[in-house]
Design a protein around this motif. Structure first.
Motif, PDB file in Angstrom:
ATOM      1  N   ASP A  23       0.823  -1.203   0.000  1.00 45.61           N
ATOM      2  CA  ASP A  23       0.000   0.000   0.000  1.00 45.61           C
ATOM      3  C   ASP A  23       0.864   1.263   0.000  1.00 45.61           C
ATOM      4  O   ASP A  23       0.529   2.258  -0.653  1.00 45.61           O
ATOM      5  CB  ASP A  23      -0.922   0.003   1.221  1.00 45.61           C
ATOM      6  N   PHE A  24       1.982   1.218   0.729  1.00 42.28           N
ATOM      7  CA  PHE A  24       2.892   2.369   0.768  1.00 42.28           C
ATOM      8  C   PHE A  24       3.452   2.662  -0.624  1.00 42.28           C
ATOM      9  O   PHE A  24       3.507   3.810  -1.064  1.00 42.28           O
ATOM     10  CB  PHE A  24       4.036   2.084   1.740  1.00 42.28           C
ATOM     11  N   ILE A  25       3.849   1.608  -1.333  1.00 45.88           N
ATOM     12  CA  ILE A  25       4.398   1.775  -2.683  1.00 45.88           C
ATOM     13  C   ILE A  25       3.332   2.299  -3.644  1.00 45.88           C
ATOM     14  O   ILE A  25       3.603   3.166  -4.479  1.00 45.88           O
ATOM     15  CB  ILE A  25       4.974   0.436  -3.185  1.00 45.88           C
ATOM     16  N   ASN A  26       2.120   1.786  -3.509  1.00 47.54           N
ATOM     17  CA  ASN A  26       1.043   2.265  -4.374  1.00 47.54           C
ATOM     18  C   ASN A  26       0.710   3.730  -4.103  1.00 47.54           C
ATOM     19  O   ASN A  26       0.393   4.496  -5.018  1.00 47.54           O
ATOM     20  CB  ASN A  26      -0.222   1.413  -4.171  1.00 47.54           C
ATOM     21  N   THR A  27       0.776   4.106  -2.833  1.00 50.28           N
ATOM     22  CA  THR A  27       0.458   5.485  -2.446  1.00 50.28           C
ATOM     23  C   THR A  27       1.598   6.438  -2.778  1.00 50.28           C
ATOM     24  O   THR A  27       1.375   7.561  -3.248  1.00 50.28           O
ATOM     25  CB  THR A  27       0.146   5.563  -0.940  1.00 50.28           C
ATOM     26  N   PHE A  28       2.838   5.983  -2.529  1.00 47.56           N
ATOM     27  CA  PHE A  28       4.024   6.816  -2.770  1.00 47.56           C
ATOM     28  C   PHE A  28       4.975   6.086  -3.724  1.00 47.56           C
ATOM     29  O   PHE A  28       5.935   5.445  -3.285  1.00 47.56           O
ATOM     30  CB  PHE A  28       4.746   7.119  -1.456  1.00 47.56           C
ATOM     31  N   PRO A  29       4.719   6.129  -5.016  1.00 45.82           N
ATOM     32  CA  PRO A  29       5.534   5.377  -5.980  1.00 45.82           C
ATOM     33  C   PRO A  29       7.002   5.771  -5.979  1.00 45.82           C
ATOM     34  O   PRO A  29       7.842   5.001  -6.427  1.00 45.82           O
ATOM     35  CB  PRO A  29       4.873   5.694  -7.328  1.00 45.82           C
ATOM     36  N   LYS A  30       7.321   6.954  -5.475  1.00 49.57           N
ATOM     37  CA  LYS A  30       8.726   7.364  -5.399  1.00 49.57           C
ATOM     38  C   LYS A  30       9.242   7.338  -3.966  1.00 49.57           C
ATOM     39  O   LYS A  30      10.249   7.953  -3.642  1.00 49.57           O
ATOM     40  CB  LYS A  30       8.894   8.753  -6.014  1.00 49.57           C
ATOM     41  N   GLY A  31       8.529   6.638  -3.097  1.00 53.77           N
ATOM     42  CA  GLY A  31       8.960   6.499  -1.716  1.00 53.77           C
ATOM     43  C   GLY A  31      10.000   5.400  -1.547  1.00 53.77           C
ATOM     44  O   GLY A  31      10.305   4.667  -2.488  1.00 53.77           O
ATOM     45  N   HIS A  32      10.535   5.314  -0.340  1.00 50.18           N
ATOM     46  CA  HIS A  32      11.510   4.271  -0.007  1.00 50.18           C
ATOM     47  C   HIS A  32      10.969   3.467   1.165  1.00 50.18           C
ATOM     48  O   HIS A  32      10.428   4.028   2.119  1.00 50.18           O
ATOM     49  CB  HIS A  32      12.862   4.881   0.391  1.00 50.18           C
ATOM     50  N   VAL A  33      11.149   2.139   1.119  1.00 47.43           N
ATOM     51  CA  VAL A  33      10.664   1.283   2.194  1.00 47.43           C
ATOM     52  C   VAL A  33      11.514   0.012   2.254  1.00 47.43           C
ATOM     53  O   VAL A  33      11.998  -0.472   1.223  1.00 47.43           O
ATOM     54  CB  VAL A  33       9.162   0.932   1.982  1.00 47.43           C
ATOM     55  N   ASP A  34      11.729  -0.500   3.459  1.00 43.22           N
ATOM     56  CA  ASP A  34      12.463  -1.751   3.680  1.00 43.22           C
ATOM     57  C   ASP A  34      11.638  -2.671   4.565  1.00 43.22           C
ATOM     58  O   ASP A  34      10.940  -2.212   5.475  1.00 43.22           O
ATOM     59  CB  ASP A  34      13.796  -1.500   4.409  1.00 43.22           C
ATOM     60  N   LYS A  35      11.737  -3.979   4.319  1.00 45.24           N
ATOM     61  CA  LYS A  35      11.197  -4.966   5.250  1.00 45.24           C
ATOM     62  C   LYS A  35      12.328  -5.405   6.188  1.00 45.24           C
ATOM     63  O   LYS A  35      13.511  -5.286   5.857  1.00 45.24           O
ATOM     64  CB  LYS A  35      10.650  -6.179   4.501  1.00 45.24           C
ATOM     65  N   LEU A  36      11.953  -5.922   7.348  1.00 40.67           N
ATOM     66  CA  LEU A  36      12.925  -6.415   8.326  1.00 40.67           C
ATOM     67  C   LEU A  36      12.612  -7.866   8.670  1.00 40.67           C
ATOM     68  O   LEU A  36      11.450  -8.253   8.773  1.00 40.67           O
ATOM     69  CB  LEU A  36      12.859  -5.574   9.611  1.00 40.67           C
ATOM     70  N   LYS A  37      13.668  -8.665   8.830  1.00 41.12           N
ATOM     71  CA  LYS A  37      13.487 -10.047   9.280  1.00 41.12           C
ATOM     72  C   LYS A  37      14.573 -10.393  10.286  1.00 41.12           C
ATOM     73  O   LYS A  37      15.634  -9.753  10.318  1.00 41.12           O
ATOM     74  CB  LYS A  37      13.532 -11.018   8.092  1.00 41.12           C
ATOM     75  N   ASP A  38      14.310 -11.405  11.123  1.00 42.85           N
ATOM     76  CA  ASP A  38      15.316 -11.811  12.098  1.00 42.85           C
ATOM     77  C   ASP A  38      16.260 -12.834  11.478  1.00 42.85           C
ATOM     78  O   ASP A  38      16.125 -13.197  10.298  1.00 42.85           O
ATOM     79  CB  ASP A  38      14.651 -12.350  13.370  1.00 42.85           C
ATOM     80  N   SER A  39      17.217 -13.291  12.274  1.00 42.59           N
ATOM     81  CA  SER A  39      18.247 -14.203  11.747  1.00 42.59           C
ATOM     82  C   SER A  39      17.672 -15.540  11.307  1.00 42.59           C
ATOM     83  O   SER A  39      18.286 -16.258  10.514  1.00 42.59           O
ATOM     84  CB  SER A  39      19.327 -14.433  12.818  1.00 42.59           C
ATOM     85  N   ALA A  40      16.471 -15.876  11.802  1.00 37.96           N
ATOM     86  CA  ALA A  40      15.836 -17.137  11.405  1.00 37.96           C
ATOM     87  C   ALA A  40      14.989 -16.976  10.151  1.00 37.96           C
ATOM     88  O   ALA A  40      14.404 -17.950   9.661  1.00 37.96           O
ATOM     89  CB  ALA A  40      14.975 -17.664  12.556  1.00 37.96           C
TER      90      ALA A  40
END
Length: 283
Positions: A59-76
């Motif tokens: 939704d963030f990308i659709n709303t802000f096509p020139k925005g920046h976003v990262d996902k986070l995951k743990d070591s597992a």
């Protein structure tokens, strides 16, 4: 070709290279990103989701096509959170908001052991641009309002907005000095550059002799001058930011709530008694 002509040509080439590689170009690229007000408004509208990270990412990308976003995951490899970036006028040219997998805001420090992945930096795809163009005329008035209320001001109300986003009062500290220093260091550049650490020595109401010390942050504002913010930390998220409205030797320390999300505390139960000395300290 004369030596002077050769020298001039070399100089022109060097100037062009310097201009091309100027770090300011990276900052100008960030100007296409949404600002903090826009990201906060989007997030409030998005709300919660059973699959918050994946759904908010799309939704963030659709709303802000020139925005920046990262996902986070743990070591597992488990999904742990998401980071939304926004444009500001700091030396970095951007800021970031961190949320865990349930959509709850978290401190950037909590991401130290996490892995950033699925990085998206706005590519302005044609499909997204077409959607944006279709709504441009309809939303022109709203966009104009957002530009007027950008997050670059230094009034007291601007400071309150910053305190609303700051999470210092949700953490535990060993002393008021460490708490005040953390609050100052977390301020955006426009407030941090003129902020000072303030040490107040006072005699608490009802005290028979022992003097007490309390540290707070002195923050310069464009409309109300230097204001004093005393951040009361609370590990359970029950902290509160107080504005010390009277901080002068010989007078009674007086404070009131300066935190929109905290209880008003109009009774002033944190008032400290008669101030004996006020000093500005090094951070």
């Amino acid at each position: 070709m004369s030596q002077l002509t050769k020298f001039c040509l070399v100089l022109i080439v060097l100037c062009a290279l310097v201009f091309w590689n100027n770090p300011a170009s990276a900052t100008s690229e960030n100007e296409d990103m949404p600002n903090l007000l826009q990201v906060n408004a989007w997030n409030a509208n998005f709300g919660t989701s059973e699959n918050y990270v994946e759904d908010s990412y799309k939704d963030f990308i659709n709303t802000f096509p020139k925005g920046h976003v990262d996902k986070l995951k743990d070591s597992a490899g488990n999904v742990a959170g998401i980071v939304f970036y926004y444009y500001d006028q700091s030396s970095k040219g951007y800021g970031a908001l961190y949320y865990d997998s349930t959509g709850k805001k978290m401190s950037p420090g909590c991401s130290n052991d996490l892995i950033f992945y699925d990085n998206y930096k706005g590519n302005g795809s044609s499909t997204t641009e077409e959607v944006k163009d279709d709504t441009q005329e309809e939303n022109s008035e709203d966009e104009s309002d957002e530009e007027v209320t950008d997050d670059t001001g230094t009034t007291y109300n601007d400071l309150l907005d910053v305190l609303e986003e700051d999470d210092t009062n949700e953490k535990g500290f060993s002393s008021s000095k460490e708490c005040a220093k953390s609050l100052i260091n977390g301020l955006p550049d426009r407030f941090r550059k003129d902020a000072v650490l303030v040490k107040a020595t006072f005699k608490a109401t009802g005290s028979t002799g022992k003097h007490l010390i309390r540290h707070c942050a002195g923050i310069e504002t464009s409309d109300e001058g230097l204001v004093y913010i005393d951040s009361y930390s609370g590990k359970a998220g029950n902290g509160i930011d107080k504005r010390v409205t009277v901080l002068k030797a010989g007078q009674k320390w007086k404070a009131e709530s300066a935190c929109k999300s905290c209880s008003g505390d109009e009774t002033g139960r944190y008032n400290r008694g008669k101030v004996l000395k006020v000093q500005e300290m090094d951070l």
